[in-house]
Every structure is written in C-alpha cells, then in structure tokens.
Design a protein around this motif. Structure first.
Motif, mmCIF file in Angstrom:
data_model
loop_
_atom_site.group_PDB
_atom_site.id
_atom_site.type_symbol
_atom_site.label_atom_id
_atom_site.label_comp_id
_atom_site.label_asym_id
_atom_site.label_seq_id
_atom_site.Cartn_x
_atom_site.Cartn_y
_atom_site.Cartn_z
ATOM 1 N N LYS A 1 0.944 -1.375 0.000
ATOM 2 C CA LYS A 1 -0.323 0.200 -0.104
ATOM 3 C C LYS A 1 0.914 1.616 0.302
ATOM 4 N N GLU A 2 1.751 1.004 0.886
ATOM 5 C CA GLU A 2 2.595 2.429 0.514
ATOM 6 C C GLU A 2 3.636 2.516 -0.535
ATOM 7 N N GLU A 3 3.919 1.070 -1.105
ATOM 8 C CA GLU A 3 4.563 1.661 -2.297
ATOM 9 C C GLU A 3 3.659 2.466 -3.458
ATOM 10 N N ALA A 4 2.441 1.492 -2.908
ATOM 11 C CA ALA A 4 1.342 1.876 -4.702
ATOM 12 C C ALA A 4 1.650 3.288 -4.069
ATOM 13 N N LYS A 5 1.275 4.231 -2.890
ATOM 14 C CA LYS A 5 0.822 5.557 -2.387
ATOM 15 C C LYS A 5 1.901 6.044 -2.936
ATOM 16 N N LEU A 6 3.416 5.685 -2.644
ATOM 17 C CA LEU A 6 4.816 6.604 -3.238
ATOM 18 C C LEU A 6 4.768 6.368 -4.581
ATOM 19 N N ALA A 7 4.713 5.348 -5.590
ATOM 20 C CA ALA A 7 4.189 5.485 -7.037
ATOM 21 C C ALA A 7 3.349 6.376 -7.366
ATOM 22 N N ARG A 8 2.000 6.396 -6.816
ATOM 23 C CA ARG A 8 1.033 7.780 -6.804
ATOM 24 C C ARG A 8 1.726 8.616 -7.323
ATOM 25 N N GLU A 9 2.353 9.010 -5.881
ATOM 26 C CA GLU A 9 2.191 10.768 -5.116
ATOM 27 C C GLU A 9 3.819 10.778 -6.684
ATOM 28 N N ALA A 10 5.050 9.778 -6.891
ATOM 29 C CA ALA A 10 5.999 9.977 -8.134
ATOM 30 C C ALA A 10 5.103 10.146 -9.116
ATOM 31 N N ASN A 11 4.622 9.588 -9.689
ATOM 32 C CA ASN A 11 3.980 10.108 -10.795
ATOM 33 C C ASN A 11 3.078 11.199 -11.167
ATOM 34 N N LYS A 12 1.886 11.418 -9.588
ATOM 35 C CA LYS A 12 1.607 12.860 -9.587
ATOM 36 C C LYS A 12 2.436 14.107 -9.595
ATOM 37 N N ASN A 13 3.926 14.279 -9.049
ATOM 38 C CA ASN A 13 5.031 15.090 -9.314
ATOM 39 C C ASN A 13 5.666 15.514 -10.543
ATOM 40 N N PHE A 14 5.989 13.574 -10.732
ATOM 41 C CA PHE A 14 6.175 13.782 -12.720
ATOM 42 C C PHE A 14 5.264 14.387 -13.325
ATOM 43 N N LYS A 15 4.313 14.539 -13.434
ATOM 44 C CA LYS A 15 3.090 15.506 -14.109
ATOM 45 C C LYS A 15 3.641 16.564 -13.181
ATOM 46 N N ASN A 16 3.474 16.500 -12.746
ATOM 47 C CA ASN A 16 3.281 18.119 -12.158
ATOM 48 C C ASN A 16 4.361 19.010 -12.761
ATOM 49 N N VAL A 17 6.002 17.721 -11.984
ATOM 50 C CA VAL A 17 7.406 18.916 -13.360
ATOM 51 C C VAL A 17 6.989 19.132 -14.555
ATOM 52 N N SER A 18 6.240 17.936 -15.583
ATOM 53 C CA SER A 18 6.709 17.980 -16.908
ATOM 54 C C SER A 18 5.421 18.707 -17.011
ATOM 55 N N LYS A 19 4.162 19.385 -16.054
ATOM 56 C CA LYS A 19 3.413 20.015 -17.031
ATOM 57 C C LYS A 19 4.076 21.513 -17.086
ATOM 58 N N GLN A 20 4.625 21.472 -15.936
ATOM 59 C CA GLN A 20 5.235 22.935 -15.050
ATOM 60 C C GLN A 20 6.835 23.550 -16.437
ATOM 61 N N ALA A 21 7.358 22.179 -16.307
ATOM 62 C CA ALA A 21 8.574 22.451 -17.490
ATOM 63 C C ALA A 21 7.465 23.081 -18.491
ATOM 64 N N LYS A 22 6.793 22.175 -19.116
ATOM 65 C CA LYS A 22 6.331 23.165 -20.764
ATOM 66 C C LYS A 22 5.567 24.052 -20.318
#
Length: 541
Positions: free
Chosen positions: A472-493
């Motif tokens: 559950k924690e790994e899934a949560k971390l993965a979701r948070e990492a994916n979310k952060n990645f999307k935010n970073v990508s969006k911000q970079a764009k």
C-alpha cells in the motif's frame, strides 16, 4: 421445677405458694434427701453398668490367675493435669457481717492457667513410682529456672515438656522405658508385671505394646469411660492430690499477701509438697481396695448397682403403699372395704371414676411403651451403615482389654492389616496422583501445541498485514511520484512555452530594426536553462 410438677398434678391455674416446696421437703424429710449433686459426663454415666463391670472383673481374675501376677507386681498409671494458679472449690470461714453485707464469698487465687501434667504410677503393695512432670513449652525445652527448687540428692522426679503440656506417644513410650521398666524390673525379676491404664492414645501404640510384650509386662485397659469407678488413682489419690496442691497455692498466696505472681518456677515446690501429702501408703492401699482388686472383692464396686433388701412389706402388701394402676383388683377390693354402701349413687360414681382412671392409665402406659418402641426402631433405621471392624475390645470382657501374649499377637495382626490397608491405599493414591499428573502433562502439552499454533498464525497474519502495508505504501509512493512527475512535466512545458514566447517577442522587436541575417545571428542557440532553441522555419536561413 417441683412447683411446676405440683401445678400440673393439680391441673389448676393457681400456682403453689412460694414456700410450698420447702414445706413439702420438711413433710417428707424421712423419705427424701435434698443435697447438691456433682455433674457426671454422659459417657461415664452410660458406662456405669454392673453387667460390664462384672465381665471386667471376671477377665481380670482369669488373667491374674493364668499369669500368676502377685500384688507386688500390679501397677496403675495415669496422668493428672494442673492449672498452675487455679484453686479447687473449698470451704472457709467468713465474718457473718461481711458475708451478709458485702457478699464476700470468694477466695483469692492467682488465675494463671498454664497447664502442667503429672504422670503417676502406684503399686498394689502400697508403694509408688517416681512422678514425671510435663511442662507446657512451645520450644520443647525445659528451663533451668523451673527446676531451681529440685534437689536430685533428696528428690526423684522426671521432667519433660510438650507444646500443649499434655502427654503424647513419644512421652508415653519414654516413661514406660525410663521410668516404669527401670524402677520395677529388678523387683519383678522374671515374673510378669501387670500395668493397668486407660485407653489413651499414647498408651496403646504398637511400639508401646511391643516393648511390654518383650519385657514380660501385661497391659490391661479399662473399659471406656470407667476410670472413675475402676481406677485406684482416680478413686482415692488424684482428688487428695488436687486438694493438697490447692492448699499449697493458698498458702503461697497467704505468705506473699497476694503480691507475688505464681509461675512455673514455683510449681515443683508446691507439687512435691502436695505429692508427699496425698500419695501415701494408706491412700494407695485404700484405692486398690475400693476398686475391688487388692484384696479381691468386686462387690466393693458392684454393690452400688444393687438395691438393698429390707424387711419392709412389698408394695402390694403394705397398708400405706400406693397401688399401681394395673392392680385394679386390689383397688376394687380396697374400695369395697372402705365404702360401706356400694349401692349408693356417690359410691357408684366413685367406683366408675376409679375404673375409668385405672383403665385410662393402663392404656396410656401401653401407648407410651409402643411409642418408645417405635422411636427406638426409627433411631436404628436412621443409623448410618458402616463396615464391620475387628476390635480388640470384646463385649464378653466388659469392653476391657488385657494385653496377654495372645492379645498382643492379635494386635500385631491387626497392625499388619492396617499397614497393608494403608499401603494399598497409598499405592492407589500414588497411582491416582500419577494418573492425574499424566493427564495434567497431556493437557499442558496440548495447550502448548495450541499456543504454538496460535503464535504461528499470529506471525503469519502479522507478516501478511505488513506485506499489505508495504504494498500500500509503495503504491502510494508510486502515485505520488507519478503525480509529481506530471506536475513537473506540466510546469516545464509551461515554462518552455513562456520562454519561447518571450524570445519571440524580443526577436520581433529586434527584427523590426534589423535584417534577416542579424536576426538569425542574434538568436541564441540555447536557453538560459540550457535547452536547445529551435527557431521557427521562417527564421531559419
């Protein structure tokens, strides 16, 4: 009580007068005696039986003749207890004025209730053995201060102690070996010695009996609850001994004016003086005589159970005696002699009344007898059944025991039977104990197994729970990492878009005043963040 009886007889509500009982006693002073009576235990009262005592004397006579026991080798032994500072009931002189005014009726006593037991033994020839004293001591030690008045050169006495102040099996056996056997063996030589005593537990142990059998000592046990009638020490010696000791206490209190407290260190001095006064040859011979053993005369005991015969006429022949209800013929004959005219109405009424009362009395007696029989049968039915047991006391001997060699063998056989029964009982108990221990061990083993299984299940559940938590924690971390990645990508764009727009605006401003070549040269190849800038097609050469 006497007035209540009189009231019941009269069947009247009027009670007899206050002095009626006194006048009644005076009227019949020749026929009745009014005196204080001492108490007697129920067991002793029921044991007082001419039949039992006759069987006892027959047994004693038979055994004494069989083993040729002489009077010089017949002994009686028993214990006598003393409350250290308690006086016996006794008479004394009082001042009449003080007695009537203040009610002064008591004697001063110390009140110390510590218990000390003496063991005494007397011989039928008028001699006595050395006394033994058992002090009450929880520690089991005899203190030297208790014997400070004892002079071994002039006095011979034995001392010991017990937690209760009473005798026990060990003390009884020690007395037999160290006192009785030592002081009587040389006198008897190889002849039999007869020791008569009560059935106390310390006297009839197998060790006690075995020693007597090995040393030609015959044991005779009194019938139960009969020592007050058959034991010489109880009949003639212990009462004078108690009185003499009480006198010594009173003398001690008089000498010290009641200021000194009585203690164990004072006991031997007073006991020895009382022993010398009471245990005399005269009293010893009197005791053996009263119990009918020496000289042989059982009637000294049995005569108090027989009604003295006199020359007075019987109840049916006496002119002043009362006729019983069953003697209705004599009642009717007496009535006819007394009443002159039997045909008179009053005489007829009296005759019928007497017949009625006589018949009613007889019927009531029969009814009472029937009820007594029914009660006796009911009591027998309510008695709990118990297995028969081989007892050494025989009814044909008056419940007395004479430990002859044959009886000793019976005692040994009985002891072996008891030991065998006890051994079997112990083995059964041990087997039962072992079975219970095995059951307990098996239950414990099963409990441990269930406990271990539950522990393994708990560990598995805990591991599974931990694994699920980690997933559950790994899934949560993965979701948070994916979310952060999307935010970073969006911000970079967004940042890249803004940069390009800024560059385009600047380029447009510069292009307005420059040529195409200058614009191309002035356009940076990389952005401030190091990204490669790709110019639009229209700005390329």
């Amino acid at each position: 009580m006497l007035r209540n009886f009189a009231k019941e007889i009269r069947r009247s509500e009027d009670k007899p007068g206050r002095k009626w009982a006194q006048r009644w006693r005076e009227r019949y002073s020749k026929e009745i005696v009014y005196a204080y009576g001492s108490g007697i235990d129920r067991g002793r009262k029921s044991a007082d039986s001419a039949f039992k005592y006759t069987l006892y004397f027959e047994l004693m006579q038979r055994k004494i003749q069989q083993y040729e026991v002489e009077a010089a080798h017949m002994y009686n032994m028993d214990e006598k207890g003393f409350l250290l500072g308690i006086l016996q009931r006794g008479k004394r002189y009082f001042s009449r004025r003080k007695y009537e005014e203040t009610g002064l009726k008591q004697r001063l006593q110390d009140g110390n209730r510590e218990w000390i037991t003496s063991i005494g033994a007397i011989c039928a020839d008028g001699t006595s053995l050395s006394p033994s004293l058992i002090y009450q001591a929880v520690s089991g030690n005899v203190q030297d201060t208790w014997l400070q008045d004892y002079n071994p050169q002039e006095q011979k006495c034995y001392f010991t102690s017990s937690p209760s102040g009473w005798t026990n099996d060990k003390i009884g056996y020690t007395w037999l070996v160290n006192t009785f056997d030592k002081e009587t063996k040389a006198k008897a030589r190889r002849k039999y010695r007869l020791l008569i005593l009560d059935g106390h537990g310390s006297h009839v142990t197998m060790k006690f009996i075995e020693y007597c059998d090995a040393n030609r000592i015959l044991l005779a046990i009194f019938p139960p609850h009969s020592t007050h009638s058959l034991q010489p020490l109880d009949v003639s010696l212990f009462s004078p001994l108690a009185t003499a000791y009480s006198d010594e206490i009173e003398k001690f209190l008089h000498d010290c004016q009641g200021f000194c407290k009585l203690s164990k260190r004072d006991f031997f001095r007073m006991f020895w003086a009382a022993w010398g006064k009471a245990i005399t040859q005269k009293n010893i011979l009197s005791g053996w005589k009263k119990v009918g053993l020496i000289p042989w005369d059982p009637q000294n005991v049995l005569r108090r159970f027989t009604t003295p015969q006199d020359d007075r006429p019987s109840s049916s022949e006496s002119s002043t005696s009362i006729l019983s209800a069953g003697d209705w013929k004599r009642i009717e004959k007496l009535l006819k002699k007394t009443v002159r005219n039997m045909h008179d109405k009053k005489s007829q009424k009296l005759h019928r009344t007497i017949n009625h009362l006589t018949t009613e009395c007889v019927l009531l007696k029969l009814q009472v007898k029937g009820l007594e029989n029914a009660l006796f049968i009911e009591q027998k039915r309510r008695q709990r059944s118990k297995p028969l047991d081989l007892e050494l006391r025989a009814p044909e001997d008056g419940m007395a025991i004479f430990y002859s060699p044959n009886k000793v063998q019976q005692a040994r056989d009985r002891a072996r039977e008891k030991e065998e029964a006890a051994r079997i009982a112990r083995e059964e108990k041990e087997q039962e104990k072992q079975r219970k221990e095995e059951e307990k061990a098996e239950k414990k083993r099963l409990l441990e197994e269930r406990k271990a299984a539950r522990a393994i299940e708990r560990e598995e559940r805990a591991a599974e729970k931990e694994w699920k938590r980690i997933e559950k924690e790994e899934a949560k971390l993965a979701r948070e990492a994916n979310k952060n990645f999307k935010n970073v990508s969006k911000q970079a764009k967004n940042n890249r878009k803004k940069t390009i727009e800024a560059i385009v605006i600047e380029s447009d401003e510069e292009i307005e005043g420059a040529s195409v070549d200058e614009v191309v040269e002035a356009t940076p190849v990389h952005s401030r963040r190091g990204r490669k800038i790709v110019l639009p097609q229209r700005f390329r050469k």
